[in-house]
Design an enzyme around this catalytic site. Structure first.
Site, PDB file in Angstrom:
ATOM      1  N   CYS D  96       0.953  -1.198  -0.155  1.00 59.09           N
ATOM      2  CA  CYS D  96      -0.068   0.056   0.065  1.00 59.09           C
ATOM      3  C   CYS D  96       0.809   1.272  -0.137  1.00 59.09           C
ATOM      4  CB  CYS D  96      -0.873   0.217   1.324  1.00 59.09           C
ATOM      5  SG  CYS D  96      -1.785  -1.598   1.821  1.00 59.09           S
ATOM      6  N   HIS D 113      -6.297   2.125   5.334  1.00 58.48           N
ATOM      7  CA  HIS D 113      -6.625   1.222   4.127  1.00 58.48           C
ATOM      8  C   HIS D 113      -7.481   0.072   4.848  1.00 58.48           C
ATOM      9  CE1 HIS D 113      -7.168  -1.455   1.090  1.00 58.48           C
ATOM     10  NE2 HIS D 113      -6.410  -2.312   1.225  1.00 58.48           N
ATOM     11  N   HIS D 115     -10.327  -3.231   4.809  1.00 60.46           N
ATOM     12  CA  HIS D 115     -11.045  -4.291   4.045  1.00 60.46           C
ATOM     13  C   HIS D 115     -12.263  -4.562   4.331  1.00 60.46           C
ATOM     14  CE1 HIS D 115      -7.439  -6.737   2.056  1.00 60.46           C
ATOM     15  NE2 HIS D 115      -7.529  -5.412   1.852  1.00 60.46           N
ATOM     16  N   GLU D 142     -27.503  12.315   8.709  1.00 60.84           N
ATOM     17  CA  GLU D 142     -26.890  12.992   9.737  1.00 60.84           C
ATOM     18  C   GLU D 142     -25.194  12.812   9.835  1.00 60.84           C
ATOM     19  OE1 GLU D 142     -27.666  15.792  11.441  1.00 60.84           O
ATOM     20  OE2 GLU D 142     -26.010  16.042  12.729  1.00 60.84           O
ATOM     21  N   HIS D 198     -12.603  -4.687  -3.045  1.00 58.31           N
ATOM     22  CA  HIS D 198     -11.485  -4.892  -2.373  1.00 58.31           C
ATOM     23  C   HIS D 198     -11.622  -4.031  -1.047  1.00 58.31           C
ATOM     24  CE1 HIS D 198      -6.735  -3.685  -2.442  1.00 58.31           C
ATOM     25  NE2 HIS D 198      -7.195  -3.727  -1.297  1.00 58.31           N
TER      26      HIS D 198
END
Lengths: 238, 238, 238, 238
Positions: D96, D113, D115, D142, D198
């Site tokens: 990443c 990140h 999943h 809201e 992903h």
């Protein structure tokens, strides 16, 4: 007599010793809903020993002194060389033992058995959609990359199809051994076998791999059930 | 006066003493969603005493000094011999008390009452599908093996059909006693009775059995609700 | 200057002092999914002070020194007598403040605001099924008994219909005050007001009552959503 | 050699030092189901350093000594100036990394990140409903107010439409960089990009903002999936 009971095999200050690790894992599996009501279990092979969670105990309360130990002489010894060398007197050995051993025969260092509801639901959906002979298939989901292609073959790719065989349940857990071993032969690359209406067996080279593979599979089963509810197919070809 | 209040009955260094165990169990049940908003409860019988969680307290904050104690002379004493021998002055006794006692009459050592949403949903689905007289039935799921066939009869097998009777709710909890006892007579082998639109009572020989049976049943109720959403029948005959 | 900042108002060794209790509650609410992403909040009135969780902080990390304190002179003082007597310099006061105060005007000792998804989904389902003027209604569920009939009127019965008014959301939270107060007048017995597409405000005589009422309502909202998915009506008349 | 390994970069008594904070965050993300089976990750930029969670480890067991550090010279240095200045020898850097750096280029101080299954399901539902070119859109909830309008533009309003772009997944995570950067250009105000099948990348000025924005988005994705199950549209125009 204490020495004859081989208590030293489960006594260690190392938090990662199998006798300390299995109770910690079982506690974590309990909070994941994998070993509710004493269901499920876990086993670790280390050197010439196999450590096994006992049958019937509350998994979140397990202690290292509850662990069974089996002698597991390294290669070329006949299966008969395996025998319990530590048995807690007040507990029963796990009926999963021959199934765990089947995984160790294939080189695994750890095997996990869960009653995850997502696994059970997936076995029922596969039967309904594709019949009893079908395996579970899913592709094109990133988490598939958490599952190995096969022993020493690296991990599956995003576009690969993950296939997990499903065997039929039997009234007695030990009677699953034959069909589990058959599924292992038919799917030599699999790291897991689903048991219809029951749960799953997942194994790996070591504890970290078995556990993370079990997590990745459970994630995929949950996702598959939710996808099915939303009318989304499990593979791109539908 | 301290002695008259019998505070010693709930004071113990043993973590498994009922007065310590009930708060620990209630905290765990809270995290499982079984005793939300002061609902539900638990009771343990030990020797000639019955220990009961109080009414209306936040279950995850319960302390041993909140526990009620009832004298429970062993067999052959009339029910009238039962009376509170420890009552925390600032708390109300549980309205579940006569229902817990009905389980203890049948030899139970622990009884758990939950408001689990899965239990409530199952009672509504059974009524919708099969009418008010029907009980909950499920078969051919491994977790069924976590439920006993009946007192001293071993556990149910994988192909057995688990049946849990359902009684109608009443405005006052204590008024459930008669129909609970009637259900116990009609289903002498059951370890649990569902209460429509309310929850469940589960009992067992001891705390470990009552708790793991309650977990196995809750697992099966959750699975049954999800199976229904996915169009999967609860028994093989549909 | 430390004294002018009135830090002593939030410093106490008593774990149940409002400045210690609010952070503990917020941590628990975070794990229940009620105050995700800084949403929601809580406030406690004690004697002549109102303690309020700040705006915009991670609710599970809140500390007692983050708490705002408002002077709240007991009856017969005009609303203008209320003013912040402790303001953490680096934080913004909660936009919920006037809404919490509306509950305290009615005698509440604690008010909780959550963004629970079950509450939000219920407001959307009620609009879809019965239109914007309708309130949420449910009956014949045991957990209803966890909600009071009205101030000093005891608890609702099993067969009673629980009604929670729903108001429309506004771009600025403080602009909800008028419609919240109007809903309180129209439903003088309610202990909660739902806000469409937003969440809920729940109050009670003290922390224990506000919290357990909030839990009971959330339980009922979750059950109602699941009942709707399964085609089960919320009241016996459908 | 210890000094050459730059171990001092990840050793600090400050619990909020990035090397201590990343493991704590990952443990929390694990319990939220965001980083199951070693999936997902997190990175923090502080002064001239970028701290990154390693690839492939069990996220709930991560320790500060597992953290990679990259030199990140402040503005006007070419990307080539970035290089690992601390690499744990037994671990692999995260795939990443270029994606985290893309967020830091835009001024972010933290990038997460996940999943999350809710994110994955939303990407599948958007494709099914509106095609591959569509982004995720939701309005009039809201929790949208927990997401910024854009860098230094304040937060979205209740009636605003939140739009999160979706890019297609690639077999190798680093190959996402180009399409991620393209999505950032097309949606210059977004704080997140969904990756079909992903998960999601979410960033913010600092850890608190990235985390609470990630929580708010995940809340909205879960709500959107449940709304879809109940036949409720995501925006007022349907």
């Amino acid at each position: 007599m204490a020495d004859q009971k081989n208590d030293h095999l489960v006594q260690s200050d190392d938090p990662d010793h199998p006798a300390n690790l299995i109770p910690r894992l079982c506690k974590q599996f309990y909070s994941l809903g994998w070993v509710t009501g004493t269901g499920g279990g876990a086993s670790i092979r280390k050197d010439e020993h196999v450590y096994i969670a006992p049958s019937g105990v509350q998994k979140e309360l397990m202690r290292s002194e509850n662990i069974f130990v089996l002698s597991y002489p390294t290669p070329k010894y006949p299966p008969s060389a395996r025998q319990y060398i530590r048995k807690p007197l007040d507990l029963k050995p796990s009926a999963c033992t021959p199934l765990f051993l089947a995984a160790f025969e294939r080189g695994a260092g750890c095997c996990i058995h869960t009653h995850s509801q997502w696994a059970v639901l997936v076995t029922l959906l596969v039967e309904k959609l594709h019949g009893k002979e079908a395996c579970f298939e899913i592709s094109d989901i990133e988490q598939i990359k958490g599952i190995p292609k096969g022993p020493a073959k690296g991990m599956l790719g995003f576009h690969d199809t993950l296939r997990i065989p499903i065997i039929e349940n039997t009234p007695f857990e030990e009677d699953l051994t034959e069909s589990l071993e058959k599924a292992m032969e038919l799917y030599p690359d699999t790291c897991a076998v689903l048991v219809r209406r029951h749960g799953i067996y997942v194994w790996g080279d070591n504890v970290a791999k078995a556990k993370t593979q079990c997590e990745s599979l459970d994630y995929l089963f949950q996702l598959a059930v939710e996808m099915h509810k939303l009318g989304l197919p499990w593979t791109l070809r539908g």
